[in-house]
Design an enzyme around this catalytic site. Structure first.
Site, PDB file in Angstrom:
ATOM      1  CE  LYS A  42      -3.642  -2.510   2.400  1.00 34.46           C
ATOM      2  NZ  LYS A  42      -4.260  -2.838   3.705  1.00 34.46           N
ATOM      3  CD  GLN A  76      -3.096  -4.307   6.963  1.00 37.29           C
ATOM      4  OE1 GLN A  76      -3.089  -3.393   6.156  1.00 37.29           O
ATOM      5  NE2 GLN A  76      -3.675  -5.466   6.711  1.00 37.29           N
ATOM      6  CG  ASP A  95      -9.563  -0.145   5.350  1.00 37.11           C
ATOM      7  OD1 ASP A  95      -9.355  -0.564   4.196  1.00 37.11           O
ATOM      8  OD2 ASP A  95      -8.798  -0.357   6.303  1.00 37.11           O
TER       9      ASP A  95
END
Length: 308
Positions: A54, A98, A124
């Protein structure tokens, strides 16, 4: 019949290329690059790989990418405080924490951290506000993996409206938002799971079958309607040589890879499904790269909305 491969990696590259001029235009207009903050807590090897990818792709399209790495013994309160600081940082447009978080933080840690994120920066798509907007089919930031799958289906010309879709898995991250996105595009949707009676028969009704359960090779040909489009969301490490041979054969490239590394990566869909399905995403190289590409898209979208 052998299924057409739906190349998610190639589409993700095109999507990142398409984003670069848009990011450059935003940077020129706003006087700064879109800002993405990545929060990584602990030493989970897979998480480090995902965050590294990412970070690389974010920089590639022109983002400012800040990595906030913390040791596994970091307290939940410290992570919540970090997220609060990022919420208040005007240079940060997107925040990604994460998962999984270290188990010592407690079973409710991820939910508490995700809910601390400003919904406008929730790239997200996990906060209750963004999930609620998805339920009502309103503008919001959508979970990256399901959004990437829709992008793939639409760009590949797969008809969704009027088709029967089955999603195996009911997670908040993939299963539920996937079903909603398909429903909003006028598919007739079933969410199937471990308690579904006669699961193979339910799945055989699907024109579009999405497997997101985290069990290597679970979806066999008996689950698949001939000619169906099969989307494999699974990402499973297979370490047993017997299993690798059983799935791929003793003379396969995957077995050769196992000999070198001691494990191979495979999805939730058995390789034999390729002889039944009409189209199939590979693992690796299918849904995974699209998830990261949609993260990039969400970050730019969040930035543009904040500077309107």
């Amino acid at each position: 019949m052998s299924a057409v491969t739906l190349d998610g990696a190639a589409l993700a590259r095109r999507m990142r290329e398409d984003l670069q001029p848009e990011v450059a235009a935003f940077t020129a207009r706003a006087g700064r690059a879109p800002g993405l903050a990545l929060v990584l807590v602990g030493d989970d090897p897979a998480s480090h790989v995902y965050v590294g990818s990412k970070r690389t792709h974010g920089a590639e399209v022109g983002f400012r990418v800040d990595l906030h790495q913390r040791p596994a013994d970091t307290s939940l309160d410290a992570v919540l405080a970090l997220v609060r600081d990022l919420n208040a940082d005007p240079a940060i447009d997107g925040i990604l924490v994460q998962s999984p978080l270290p188990s010592a933080m407690g079973p409710d840690a991820a939910r508490r951290v995700f809910e601390m994120i400003d919904p406008a920066k929730d790239v997200d798509g996990f906060t209750a506000e963004n999930v609620g907007r998805l339920v009502q089919n309103r503008e919001g930031l959508v979970a990256c993996t399901p959004a990437g799958i829709i992008e793939l289906l639409e760009r590949q010309g797969v008809t969704i409206a009027g088709r029967r879709a089955v999603v195996i898995g009911r997670s908040d991250i993939v299963g539920k938002p996937m079903a909603l996105l398909l429903l909003h595009r006028h598919a007739t949707v079933t969410i199937a799971h471990s308690k579904t009676p006669d699961l193979p028969a339910v799945c055989r009704e699907a024109d579009i079958l999405v497997a997101a359960i985290g069990r290597a090779g679970f979806v066999t040909p008996e689950f698949v309607k001939p000619g169906a489009t099969v989307i494999d969301v699974g990402m499973n490490a297979v370490t047993s040589e017997a299993d690798v041979i059983g799935f791929f054969g003793a003379d396969s490239k995957r077995h050769e890879g196992w000999r070198k590394r001691g494990s191979v990566l495979m999805g939730d869909v058995h390789p034999a499904v390729a002889e039944v399905a009409g189209a199939l995403t590979p693992v690796p190289g299918g849904v995974g790269p699209l998830t990261i590409a949609m993260l990039m898209r969400n970050t730019l979208t969040a930035a543009e909305r904040r500077v309107r």
